[in-house]
Design an enzyme around this catalytic site. Structure first.
Site, mmCIF file in Angstrom:
data_model
loop_
_atom_site.group_PDB
_atom_site.id
_atom_site.type_symbol
_atom_site.label_atom_id
_atom_site.label_comp_id
_atom_site.label_asym_id
_atom_site.label_seq_id
_atom_site.Cartn_x
_atom_site.Cartn_y
_atom_site.Cartn_z
ATOM 1 N N CYS A 196 6.024 -0.064 7.172
ATOM 2 C CA CYS A 196 5.600 1.101 6.387
ATOM 3 C C CYS A 196 6.771 1.524 5.511
ATOM 4 O O CYS A 196 7.903 1.596 5.995
ATOM 5 C CB CYS A 196 5.210 2.238 7.336
ATOM 6 S SG CYS A 196 4.649 3.730 6.501
ATOM 7 N N LEU A 197 6.493 1.810 4.251
ATOM 8 C CA LEU A 197 7.577 2.235 3.343
ATOM 9 C C LEU A 197 8.217 3.533 3.826
ATOM 10 O O LEU A 197 9.336 3.848 3.439
ATOM 11 C CB LEU A 197 7.038 2.400 1.912
ATOM 12 C CG LEU A 197 6.593 1.107 1.212
ATOM 13 C CD1 LEU A 197 6.016 1.422 -0.160
ATOM 14 C CD2 LEU A 197 7.747 0.122 1.097
ATOM 15 N N HIS A 208 -4.365 1.113 7.529
ATOM 16 C CA HIS A 208 -3.018 1.704 7.616
ATOM 17 C C HIS A 208 -2.894 2.888 6.649
ATOM 18 O O HIS A 208 -2.434 3.968 7.026
ATOM 19 C CB HIS A 208 -1.974 0.616 7.304
ATOM 20 C CG HIS A 208 -0.564 1.090 7.265
ATOM 21 N ND1 HIS A 208 0.412 0.635 8.129
ATOM 22 C CD2 HIS A 208 0.072 1.981 6.454
ATOM 23 C CE1 HIS A 208 1.563 1.227 7.860
ATOM 24 N NE2 HIS A 208 1.385 2.046 6.843
ATOM 25 N N GLU A 209 -3.344 2.682 5.401
ATOM 26 C CA GLU A 209 -3.223 3.746 4.390
ATOM 27 C C GLU A 209 -4.169 4.907 4.692
ATOM 28 O O GLU A 209 -3.819 6.071 4.508
ATOM 29 C CB GLU A 209 -3.497 3.189 2.988
ATOM 30 C CG GLU A 209 -2.571 2.067 2.540
ATOM 31 C CD GLU A 209 -1.103 2.367 2.752
ATOM 32 O OE1 GLU A 209 -0.683 3.537 2.628
ATOM 33 O OE2 GLU A 209 -0.356 1.414 3.061
ATOM 34 N N GLN A 236 2.998 9.989 1.431
ATOM 35 C CA GLN A 236 4.279 9.274 1.350
ATOM 36 C C GLN A 236 5.064 9.639 0.092
ATOM 37 O O GLN A 236 6.265 9.394 0.023
ATOM 38 C CB GLN A 236 4.045 7.761 1.372
ATOM 39 C CG GLN A 236 3.429 7.269 2.670
ATOM 40 C CD GLN A 236 3.296 5.772 2.675
ATOM 41 O OE1 GLN A 236 2.290 5.235 2.229
ATOM 42 N NE2 GLN A 236 4.309 5.076 3.176
ATOM 43 N N HIS A 267 -2.704 7.338 7.018
ATOM 44 C CA HIS A 267 -1.722 8.253 6.417
ATOM 45 C C HIS A 267 -2.385 9.564 5.965
ATOM 46 O O HIS A 267 -1.772 10.619 5.984
ATOM 47 C CB HIS A 267 -1.069 7.606 5.190
ATOM 48 C CG HIS A 267 0.141 6.759 5.493
ATOM 49 N ND1 HIS A 267 1.274 7.254 6.087
ATOM 50 C CD2 HIS A 267 0.397 5.451 5.255
ATOM 51 C CE1 HIS A 267 2.181 6.279 6.214
ATOM 52 N NE2 HIS A 267 1.668 5.168 5.721
ATOM 53 N N GLY A 284 0.829 -1.189 0.000
ATOM 54 C CA GLY A 284 0.000 0.000 0.000
ATOM 55 C C GLY A 284 0.870 1.247 0.000
ATOM 56 O O GLY A 284 2.034 1.192 0.423
HETATM 57 NI NI NI Z 1 2.619 3.326 5.673
#
Ligand code: NI
Length: 171
Positions: A88-89, A130-131, A49, A134, A44
């Site tokens: 998380c990226l 999670h997304e 991000q 963000h 995701g």
């Molecule tokens: Ni993340």
């Protein structure tokens, strides 16, 4: 490929604005986000991000088709919760178990602006939550206890020393 912003970058902590124009620029952004997510081996990726403070995230799980969620809203969550080790990226190298509702219903728009409703469970429900976080400037480590969060940040700093030094030089 788009640059992925990481812990400490202010863009991850802001609020996102609603998307009102469903044009080719939006389509290009979504495509670029999907490519960036796939390249980084993520499941995701959300607007902030990649430096875009707008309500958009993409999801790509296993062999499923990549999905795009625009102006999403989680309208229902299950009482039942489950644990899952999240990463998380934007916080590379750090993973921690987070407890969240097991199932969610999300309402969103697609790239044509068409509204859809999706009931999700398992990993998809997890990634959607999670997304979606963000888009409100919330990271998964915010769901941990103060001690766990502090340890996660220390671990992140230890694992990303060279990257963080490079950022200091840029600033
Ligand atoms: Ni993340």
């Amino acid at each position: 490929m788009l640059d992925i912003y990481t812990l400490g970058d202010d863009v991850l902590r802001g609020k996102c604005s609603e998307i009102k124009k469903f044009d080719s620029a939006l389509r290009m952004l979504a495509d670029a986000m999907i490519d960036t997510m796939d390249e980084a081996d993520g499941v995701g990726l959300a607007g902030p991000q990649v430096g875009v403070q707008e309500k958009i995230f993409v999801v790509h799980i296993g062999d499923e088709k990549p999905m795009v969620f625009i102006n999403p809203e989680i309208i229902e969550t299950s009482i039942e919760v489950s644990p899952y080790e999240e990463g998380c990226l934007s916080i590379p190298g750090v993973y921690h178990e987070v407890i969240r509702p097991s199932r969610v219903t999300v309402q969103a728009q697609d790239l044509d602006g068409k509204a859809f409703t999706l009931k999700a469970d398992g990993l998809l429900a997890r990634v959607i939550q999670h997304e979606n976080d963000h888009l409100s400037g919330i990271l998964y480590i915010d769901h941990l206890s103060d001690d766990e969060k502090a340890a996660a940040i220390r671990s992140y700093e230890r694992k990303n020393k060279s990257r963080l030094k490079a950022r200091k030089r840029r600033v």
